[in-house]
Design an enzyme around this catalytic site. Sequence first.
Site, PDB file in Angstrom:
ATOM      1  N   GLU A 196       0.804  -1.214   0.000  1.00 40.64           N
ATOM      2  CA  GLU A 196       0.000   0.000   0.000  1.00 40.64           C
ATOM      3  C   GLU A 196       0.844   1.275   0.000  1.00 40.64           C
ATOM      4  O   GLU A 196       0.429   2.301  -0.547  1.00 40.64           O
ATOM      5  CB  GLU A 196      -0.929   0.009   1.222  1.00 40.64           C
TER       6      GLU A 196
ATOM      7  N   ASP B 173      -7.993   6.500  -8.164  1.00 33.45           N
ATOM      8  CA  ASP B 173      -8.675   5.231  -8.389  1.00 33.45           C
ATOM      9  C   ASP B 173     -10.190   5.365  -8.271  1.00 33.45           C
ATOM     10  O   ASP B 173     -10.904   4.370  -8.118  1.00 33.45           O
ATOM     11  CB  ASP B 173      -8.175   4.167  -7.403  1.00 33.45           C
TER      12      ASP B 173
ATOM     13  N   THR C 217      -7.571   8.509  -0.197  1.00 27.35           N
ATOM     14  CA  THR C 217      -7.129   7.274   0.454  1.00 27.35           C
ATOM     15  C   THR C 217      -6.195   7.679   1.583  1.00 27.35           C
ATOM     16  O   THR C 217      -5.293   8.492   1.371  1.00 27.35           O
ATOM     17  CB  THR C 217      -6.393   6.352  -0.533  1.00 27.35           C
TER      18      THR C 217
END
Length: 279
Positions: free
Chosen positions: A64, A82, A87
């Site tokens: 990640e 995305d 995020t």
Amino acid sequence: MFAPHRKTLVISALLGSALLAVPVAAHATAADAGSTSAKVTAAAVGLDDPAKKEIAMKIVSSAENSSLDWKAQYKYIEDIGDERGYTAGIIGFCSGTGDMLDLVEYYTQVKPGNVLAKYLPALREVDGTDSHAGLDPNFTKDWAKAAQDAEFRKAQDHERDRVYFNPAVKQGKSDGVGTLGQFIYYDAIVMHGDGGDSTSFRNIRKRALSKAKPPAQGGSETAWLNAFLDARVWAMKQEEAHSDTSRVDTAQRVFLKKGNLNLDTPLDWKVYGDSFHIG
């Protein structure tokens, strides 16, 4: 990186494998029995063992965040393009998938008036979209500020465990898989969530069930985990943002091919071409 809108322990299987590894004298004394019991417990360690959980967090962070330093990620936040909005954090909570909203709601329950509480209306509005409406321009700065608060870090840990880690370990133990299998489940639920869409964790598992059986159903653990990883790769390839399958091919599959079902160190793997090692 997660899919939108995600939100019985088989003791005989676990003890059965553990007992095979522990020779017991025909006429064991009470002391010997106690020692044997301790060995069985040690052999049955799962991903929820603190040392194994630390390894799991490092491996997920390598994929990640391209770093083993997972604790440095509490303050992490960006839009990675995305279509899931921002995020952020140790597990990639997303503003577009609901888990970031859940996190900030929980944080506000334990610490009312925190620096992120004012964004709750906006987080509710953008849920299910990639919009930053009501979040820009200061949300990222305030997230980093919140990450300096021990209560926010604890809140991230809490939501990671509640939504991702604990369900993965529970299902892994129910299926009779060991520490590596539980990690494979965890990484899958982190990326795909456990919703109703075809690429969710539960449907990856369902797809694998059409090819193999887990140990709890009499199947080979290695064959089952290979089938699960095959289904996971299929799910990843359904979406461009997840189409690089190296976190499976050059990491999890490597551990499995070596027969490292307990996820024992040392571990060497690659993700997106970067090499990692845990001694």
